[in-house]
Write an enzyme that holds these catalytic residues in place. Structure first.
Site, PDB file in Angstrom:
ATOM      1  N   TRP A 217     -10.907   8.669   2.659  1.00 27.66           N
ATOM      2  CA  TRP A 217      -9.607   8.326   3.244  1.00 27.66           C
ATOM      3  C   TRP A 217      -9.138   9.472   4.157  1.00 27.66           C
ATOM      4  O   TRP A 217      -9.223  10.648   3.795  1.00 27.66           O
ATOM      5  CB  TRP A 217      -8.571   8.095   2.139  1.00 27.66           C
ATOM      6  CG  TRP A 217      -7.205   7.852   2.716  1.00 27.66           C
ATOM      7  CD1 TRP A 217      -6.776   6.715   3.317  1.00 27.66           C
ATOM      8  CD2 TRP A 217      -6.125   8.782   2.779  1.00 27.66           C
ATOM      9  NE1 TRP A 217      -5.486   6.873   3.758  1.00 27.66           N
ATOM     10  CE2 TRP A 217      -5.052   8.141   3.434  1.00 27.66           C
ATOM     11  CE3 TRP A 217      -5.959  10.100   2.352  1.00 27.66           C
ATOM     12  CZ2 TRP A 217      -3.828   8.751   3.679  1.00 27.66           C
ATOM     13  CZ3 TRP A 217      -4.739  10.723   2.589  1.00 27.66           C
ATOM     14  CH2 TRP A 217      -3.693  10.044   3.242  1.00 27.66           C
ATOM     15  N   ASP A 385       4.651  -2.246   6.917  1.00 29.63           N
ATOM     16  CA  ASP A 385       4.892  -2.607   5.525  1.00 29.63           C
ATOM     17  C   ASP A 385       6.376  -2.457   5.147  1.00 29.63           C
ATOM     18  O   ASP A 385       7.047  -1.540   5.607  1.00 29.63           O
ATOM     19  CB  ASP A 385       4.047  -1.660   4.662  1.00 29.63           C
ATOM     20  CG  ASP A 385       3.925  -2.124   3.229  1.00 29.63           C
ATOM     21  OD1 ASP A 385       4.544  -3.136   2.872  1.00 29.63           O
ATOM     22  OD2 ASP A 385       3.195  -1.462   2.466  1.00 29.63           O
ATOM     23  N   ARG A 461      -3.572   1.169  -5.781  1.00 31.08           N
ATOM     24  CA  ARG A 461      -2.256   1.202  -5.136  1.00 31.08           C
ATOM     25  C   ARG A 461      -1.334   0.149  -5.765  1.00 31.08           C
ATOM     26  O   ARG A 461      -0.639  -0.586  -5.072  1.00 31.08           O
ATOM     27  CB  ARG A 461      -2.376   0.960  -3.625  1.00 31.08           C
ATOM     28  CG  ARG A 461      -1.235   1.589  -2.831  1.00 31.08           C
ATOM     29  CD  ARG A 461      -1.176   1.063  -1.415  1.00 31.08           C
ATOM     30  NE  ARG A 461      -0.184   1.792  -0.649  1.00 31.08           N
ATOM     31  CZ  ARG A 461       0.394   1.338   0.447  1.00 31.08           C
ATOM     32  NH1 ARG A 461       0.075   0.168   0.933  1.00 31.08           N
ATOM     33  NH2 ARG A 461       1.274   2.045   1.079  1.00 31.08           N
ATOM     34  N   LYS A 494      -0.913  -6.578  12.412  1.00 31.25           N
ATOM     35  CA  LYS A 494      -1.683  -5.483  11.806  1.00 31.25           C
ATOM     36  C   LYS A 494      -2.158  -5.985  10.449  1.00 31.25           C
ATOM     37  O   LYS A 494      -1.346  -6.255   9.561  1.00 31.25           O
ATOM     38  CB  LYS A 494      -0.816  -4.241  11.656  1.00 31.25           C
ATOM     39  CG  LYS A 494      -1.563  -3.068  11.032  1.00 31.25           C
ATOM     40  CD  LYS A 494      -0.749  -1.803  11.120  1.00 31.25           C
ATOM     41  CE  LYS A 494      -1.371  -0.674  10.309  1.00 31.25           C
ATOM     42  NZ  LYS A 494      -0.488   0.492  10.270  1.00 31.25           N
ATOM     43  N   TRP A 495      -3.466  -6.145  10.311  1.00 32.88           N
ATOM     44  CA  TRP A 495      -4.080  -6.734   9.114  1.00 32.88           C
ATOM     45  C   TRP A 495      -4.600  -5.593   8.244  1.00 32.88           C
ATOM     46  O   TRP A 495      -5.612  -5.001   8.548  1.00 32.88           O
ATOM     47  CB  TRP A 495      -5.216  -7.660   9.528  1.00 32.88           C
ATOM     48  CG  TRP A 495      -5.855  -8.439   8.427  1.00 32.88           C
ATOM     49  CD1 TRP A 495      -6.572  -7.958   7.376  1.00 32.88           C
ATOM     50  CD2 TRP A 495      -5.839  -9.855   8.281  1.00 32.88           C
ATOM     51  NE1 TRP A 495      -7.013  -8.981   6.582  1.00 32.88           N
ATOM     52  CE2 TRP A 495      -6.583 -10.164   7.124  1.00 32.88           C
ATOM     53  CE3 TRP A 495      -5.287 -10.904   9.023  1.00 32.88           C
ATOM     54  CZ2 TRP A 495      -6.783 -11.469   6.692  1.00 32.88           C
ATOM     55  CZ3 TRP A 495      -5.489 -12.207   8.600  1.00 32.88           C
ATOM     56  CH2 TRP A 495      -6.220 -12.477   7.434  1.00 32.88           C
ATOM     57  N   ASP A 496      -3.881  -5.339   7.161  1.00 26.94           N
ATOM     58  CA  ASP A 496      -4.202  -4.185   6.332  1.00 26.94           C
ATOM     59  C   ASP A 496      -4.955  -4.625   5.079  1.00 26.94           C
ATOM     60  O   ASP A 496      -4.956  -5.812   4.714  1.00 26.94           O
ATOM     61  CB  ASP A 496      -2.875  -3.495   5.952  1.00 26.94           C
ATOM     62  CG  ASP A 496      -3.034  -2.015   5.675  1.00 26.94           C
ATOM     63  OD1 ASP A 496      -4.175  -1.559   5.527  1.00 26.94           O
ATOM     64  OD2 ASP A 496      -2.008  -1.322   5.610  1.00 26.94           O
ATOM     65  N   MET A 497      -5.562  -3.680   4.392  1.00 29.53           N
ATOM     66  CA  MET A 497      -6.284  -3.958   3.140  1.00 29.53           C
ATOM     67  C   MET A 497      -6.448  -2.621   2.435  1.00 29.53           C
ATOM     68  O   MET A 497      -7.179  -1.772   2.918  1.00 29.53           O
ATOM     69  CB  MET A 497      -7.646  -4.562   3.492  1.00 29.53           C
ATOM     70  CG  MET A 497      -8.295  -5.367   2.417  1.00 29.53           C
ATOM     71  SD  MET A 497      -9.046  -4.340   1.176  1.00 29.53           S
ATOM     72  CE  MET A 497     -10.209  -5.454   0.473  1.00 29.53           C
ATOM     73  N   ASN A 498      -5.733  -2.439   1.326  1.00 29.00           N
ATOM     74  CA  ASN A 498      -5.580  -1.087   0.791  1.00 29.00           C
ATOM     75  C   ASN A 498      -6.200  -0.817  -0.571  1.00 29.00           C
ATOM     76  O   ASN A 498      -5.764   0.083  -1.264  1.00 29.00           O
ATOM     77  CB  ASN A 498      -4.092  -0.744   0.733  1.00 29.00           C
ATOM     78  CG  ASN A 498      -3.535  -0.492   2.120  1.00 29.00           C
ATOM     79  OD1 ASN A 498      -4.009   0.386   2.817  1.00 29.00           O
ATOM     80  ND2 ASN A 498      -2.555  -1.272   2.525  1.00 29.00           N
ATOM     81  N   CYS A 544      -7.121  -2.905   9.873  1.00 28.57           N
ATOM     82  CA  CYS A 544      -6.771  -1.664   9.193  1.00 28.57           C
ATOM     83  C   CYS A 544      -7.137  -1.817   7.733  1.00 28.57           C
ATOM     84  O   CYS A 544      -6.993  -2.899   7.160  1.00 28.57           O
ATOM     85  CB  CYS A 544      -5.269  -1.420   9.343  1.00 28.57           C
ATOM     86  SG  CYS A 544      -4.661  -0.010   8.418  1.00 28.57           S
ATOM     87  N   ASP A 566      -5.926   6.864   8.749  1.00 33.90           N
ATOM     88  CA  ASP A 566      -4.522   7.146   8.454  1.00 33.90           C
ATOM     89  C   ASP A 566      -4.160   8.578   8.812  1.00 33.90           C
ATOM     90  O   ASP A 566      -2.987   8.949   8.734  1.00 33.90           O
ATOM     91  CB  ASP A 566      -4.247   6.928   6.953  1.00 33.90           C
ATOM     92  CG  ASP A 566      -3.830   5.494   6.671  1.00 33.90           C
ATOM     93  OD1 ASP A 566      -3.683   4.716   7.627  1.00 33.90           O
ATOM     94  OD2 ASP A 566      -3.650   5.151   5.490  1.00 33.90           O
TER      95      ASP A 566
HETATM   96  C1  DGJ Z   1      -2.090   1.731   5.015  1.00 31.19           C
HETATM   97  C2  DGJ Z   1      -2.205   1.764   6.502  1.00 31.19           C
HETATM   98  O1  DGJ Z   1      -3.355   2.449   6.881  1.00 31.19           O
HETATM   99  C3  DGJ Z   1      -0.943   2.392   7.082  1.00 31.19           C
HETATM  100  O2  DGJ Z   1      -1.068   2.507   8.465  1.00 31.19           O
HETATM  101  C4  DGJ Z   1       0.236   1.543   6.689  1.00 31.19           C
HETATM  102  O3  DGJ Z   1       0.174   0.307   7.329  1.00 31.19           O
HETATM  103  C5  DGJ Z   1       0.283   1.400   5.185  1.00 31.19           C
HETATM  104  N1  DGJ Z   1      -0.957   0.940   4.636  1.00 31.19           N
HETATM  105  C6  DGJ Z   1       1.372   0.451   4.782  1.00 31.19           C
HETATM  106  O4  DGJ Z   1       1.358   0.205   3.439  1.00 31.19           O
END
Ligand code: DGJ
Length: 761
Positions: A217, A385, A461, A494-498, A544, A566
């Site tokens: 990360w 977010d 998370r 912005k399509w995120d996945m954390n 993302c 990030d």
């Molecule tokens: C992780 C992304 O990489 C950030 O840019 C941001 O969008 C956060 N998630 C939001 O939770």
């Protein structure tokens, strides 16, 4: 079947209807297959027992049919003769799609358990066909095929009634070879596939080094170049996404390969899930490169009549070093992989709320930020977010994609309209694949998550992942997202996945199919993305995953740009951009000016350096809070104007890595057509007694004249390439004289020079 258009001697052939010359692929009467164009040649043949024997991958050959003269088939001590054929062992024979268990002990391209309970497969050539263009891969993203020809070779295991069709696509104007495989069970018993690689490449014995991109990360795309060891070297992901830990990219090099010269064999996989790219050096020094879905924790049950499609592997060969390899990838990704609607399209500058506000969002605050964004001249407001019901921090609400009524009383569509009324575009953040335990969606559908019976699902998370292997889950997400996009007021997503995947199991599939779930998840994700992007081709999607945790060509097939990391701090980001540029055109990347001190590594840096580090990324923006915006309004206005005026040049051109040592980076970007050339130079720590540095530019017109806009100096193209462009020199007490060549000595130095082609001296 032999295609009537193929020549009998492996050379030439009539032109085809679709503009693809027939001689991209030819087959000789003695079954030597020659593929290639001006960039590369690839040759194999049908050898004894119907084995596909690989003969050559490298520069185009004048006489491909003679490639087999270099192969020696000699009996070696300890060798086993394949199917009893004297002196014919597969032990070190280069092959196109090897299996295990009959004289070859290296890792196979295809492996599994057949209906008889053993793992012996033997594939024999049956037929081939050549088609113009390139058929799509069912359910999977793949490169577009205009201007190409595809060879499909069918092999069969007659005993196990398994058919393998290998596809090879060659383009008229690209140095990329695409490969994939289709496995069909035409027998009466189920077959359990465990290893189904997209391509196998057997290279002759030589000294190889491997270049790969590892990371974590906020530290993605770190390059490492090491000698290929005896035995096995592999990069892979078992995290469920392609991952930041290893980007799906490997280049095999000779020890003397540089940016400017030397052989390169580079490989990537157009896929976003668990992958492996592995190189195995045999006892005799030859190397087998396998690229495809990671066999670890993978099984696929192929019932009678069923077919399995592998993702697509892409290969580049060049003899001209890493710079040329990257140029090949960049042009190909832009022209054949990423969405056509945004190819060569300047990207809007933007203000993203994330590092400006985090979860502290209200409608009024967003509208006030939109005003500030407009005042400094950006094109788009991106609401990150925190906008949906109950989302005050990262512990709840993912899955409940409705505006938080307390903080956004008019709703998101109305907010989007209000932002657009200010003359800005509007972008919105989603994390569609995730769900919070504290959410209505989870309460209603607890079995819609990836999980296994009887075990507590692990949280990442604070969240879980939806089970995209289930069609009804994908349908639900299509409905939700389509609802927003159909409004016509959302310009960007912005399509995120954390989080990564754990306890990967599905309530939607029977026990014997549980190890199929990771791949079925990808198929569900691709259906979701294909449907949304087909219905809304003009919405700009940004990929993302906590930064670059799923930055791959599978995602870029649907999304024109991606958030590579990030880490928004510029000095740390230099390595990330440098590494990503080996494979990805910077047209596919986004960067913004974040706060200082930086929120990820605490470093202070000037606004100028923050801007310049992201200058070559196509999408440029800001993520700063109101006070920062106000304090720096004048500078930001100038920088955003610069970003806008250069936005058109930043797509479609050529990016070159010019200098990288641990302390200095220099990059060049020449706009398409070459009229504008940008050179960025960064020195991390100040030095004493430093040399006078020059950047030896590349790809210029040697005859032409170029004006250095910052100094007014004019140079011949040849002198910029051979003598080099003078770089700044740090001098104590200097305030920046000598046409900008002298700069104050300081850490984190950055300069950006612009050269423009002019008529004469
Ligand atoms: C992780 C992304 O990489 C950030 O840019 C941001 O969008 C956060 N998630 C939001 O939770």
């Amino acid at each position: 079947m032999l295609d009537p258009r193929t020549s009998s001697n492996g050379a030439g052939g009539p032109a085809t209807d679709h503009g693809a010359p027939a001689d991209l692929i030819t087959v000789s009467s003695d079954q030597v297959f020659t593929l290639g164009n001006e960039h590369f040649g690839y040759v194999f043949r049908v050898a004894k027992a119907g084995v596909l024997e690989h003969l050559h991958y490298g520069p185009p050959l004048l006489d491909p049919a003679s490639a087999n003269q270099h192969h020696l088939h000699a009996g070696r001590p300890l060798s086993v003769e394949h199917r009893g054929i004297p002196d014919y062992s597969l032990r070190d024979l280069p092959q196109e799609y090897p299996t295990f268990g009959s004289s070859d002990f290296r890792s196979p391209a295809l492996h599994g358990i057949n209906g008889d309970g053993n793992s012996i497969f033997q594939l024999e050539y049956v037929s081939h066909e050549i088609v113009d263009g390139k058929p799509d891969l069912p359910g999977l993203p793949s490169a577009r095929g205009d201007g190409s020809q595809t060879l499909r070779v069918t092999l069969r295991d007659a005993l196990q009634k398994l058919e393998v069709t290998l596809s090879y696509t060659v383009y008229r104007d690209h140095g990329v070879l695409c490969r994939s495989g289709t496995i069909k069970n035409f027998g009466e018993k189920a077959v359990l596939l465990t290893d189904v690689f997209s391509s196998a490449l057997d290279l002759p014995a030589a000294d190889y080094e491997v270049l790969h991109l590892h990371g974590s990360w906020a530290a993605e795309f770190s390059e490492q170049r090491v000698p290929l060891p005896q035995g096995k070297f592999s990069i892979e992901s078992s995290w469920g996404t392609s991952g930041a830990f290893h980007n799906p990219f490997v280049a095999l090099l000779s020890p003397h390969t540089t940016e400017a010269s030397g052989p390169v064999y580079a490989t990537t996989l157009l896929y976003s899930g668990n992958f492996r790219i592995g190189a195995e050096t045999s006892e005799f020094g030859s190397v087998r490169l396998l690229c495809g879905i990671n066999p670890f924790n993978f099984q696929w049950r192929l019932e009678p009549g069923e077919t399995f499609q592998t993702p697509e592997a892409l290969h580049v060969y060049t003899s001209q070093g890493l710079r040329e390899m990257s140029r090949s990838w960049h042009h190909f990704v832009r022209d054949r992989v990423s969405p056509l609607a945004f190819r060569h399209q300047p990207r809007p500058t933007y203000l993203n709320t994330w590092e400006a506000t985090y979860f502290d969002l209200t409608q009024d605050r967003v509208l006030a930020l939109a005003d500030k964004a407009r005042d400094v001249g950006v094109d788009m407001l991106v609401l990150d977010d925190g906008w949906f019901r109950g989302r005050q921090d990262d512990r709840s609400s993912l899955g409940d994609w409705e505006a938080d009524a307390d903080r956004f009383p008019d709703g998101i569509i109305s907010l989007a309209r209000q932002v657009r009324d200010k003359g800005l575009k509007f972008g919105l953040w989603f994390e569609p694949e995730a769900v919070s335990r504290r959410s209505q969606l989870y309460e209603q559908h607890p079995d819609w998550i990836l999980h296994v019976p009887g075990r507590e699902p692990s949280l990442g998370r604070n969240q879980l992942l939806l089970d995209l292997s289930r069609p009804e889950v994908v349908d639900h997400l299509i409905e939700v997202l389509d609802g927003y996009l159909a409004s016509g007021v959302i310009d960007y997503v912005k399509w995120d996945m954390n989080r990564c995947m754990t306890e990967v199991g599905s309530a939607g599939w029977p026990n014997h199919r549980q190890l199929e779930v990771p791949h079925r998840y990808q198929l569900g994700l691709y259906r979701l993305l294909a449907t949304l992007t087909r219905r809304h081709p003009n919405v700009l999607f940004e990929n993302c995953a906590s930064g670059g945790n799923r930055f791959d060509l599978g995602m870029l097939h649907y999304m024109a740009q991606g958030w590579i990391s990030d880490l928004s701090e510029p000095i740390g980001r230099l390595d990330i951009i440098h590494g990503a540029s080996y494979l990805y055109p910077l047209d596919t990347t986004a960067a913004y000016i974040g706060p200082s001190p930086n929120h990820q590594n605490g470093r202070d840096s000037s606004i100028g350096t923050r801007f310049r580090a992201g200058f070559f990324c196509a999408a440029r923006g800001i993520s700063l809070a109101e006070d920062d915006l106000a304090r720096n309004a004048a500078t930001l206005k100038t920088l955003m104007a610069e970003a806008k005026s250069t936005a058109a040049a930043m797509v479609g051109g050529d990016f070159y890595r010019i200098i990288k040592d641990p302390n200095e980076y220099c990059w060049q970007y020449s706009s398409a057509g070459g009229d504008q050339v940008f050179v960025a130079f960064f020195r991390v720590l100040s030095r004493v007694s430093e040399p006078f540095r020059r950047a030896h530019l590349v790809g210029l017109d040697a005859q032409a004249w170029y004006e250095h806009l910052e100094t007014g100096q004019r140079y011949r193209g040849e002198s910029l390439m051979h003598s080099g462009l003078p770089l700044p020199f740090g001098k104590m007490g200097s305030t920046g004289d000598d046409h900008g060549r002298l700069v104050p000595k300081r850490d984190f130095l950055s300069v950006l020079y612009t050269l423009r082609r002019v008529d004469g001296p």
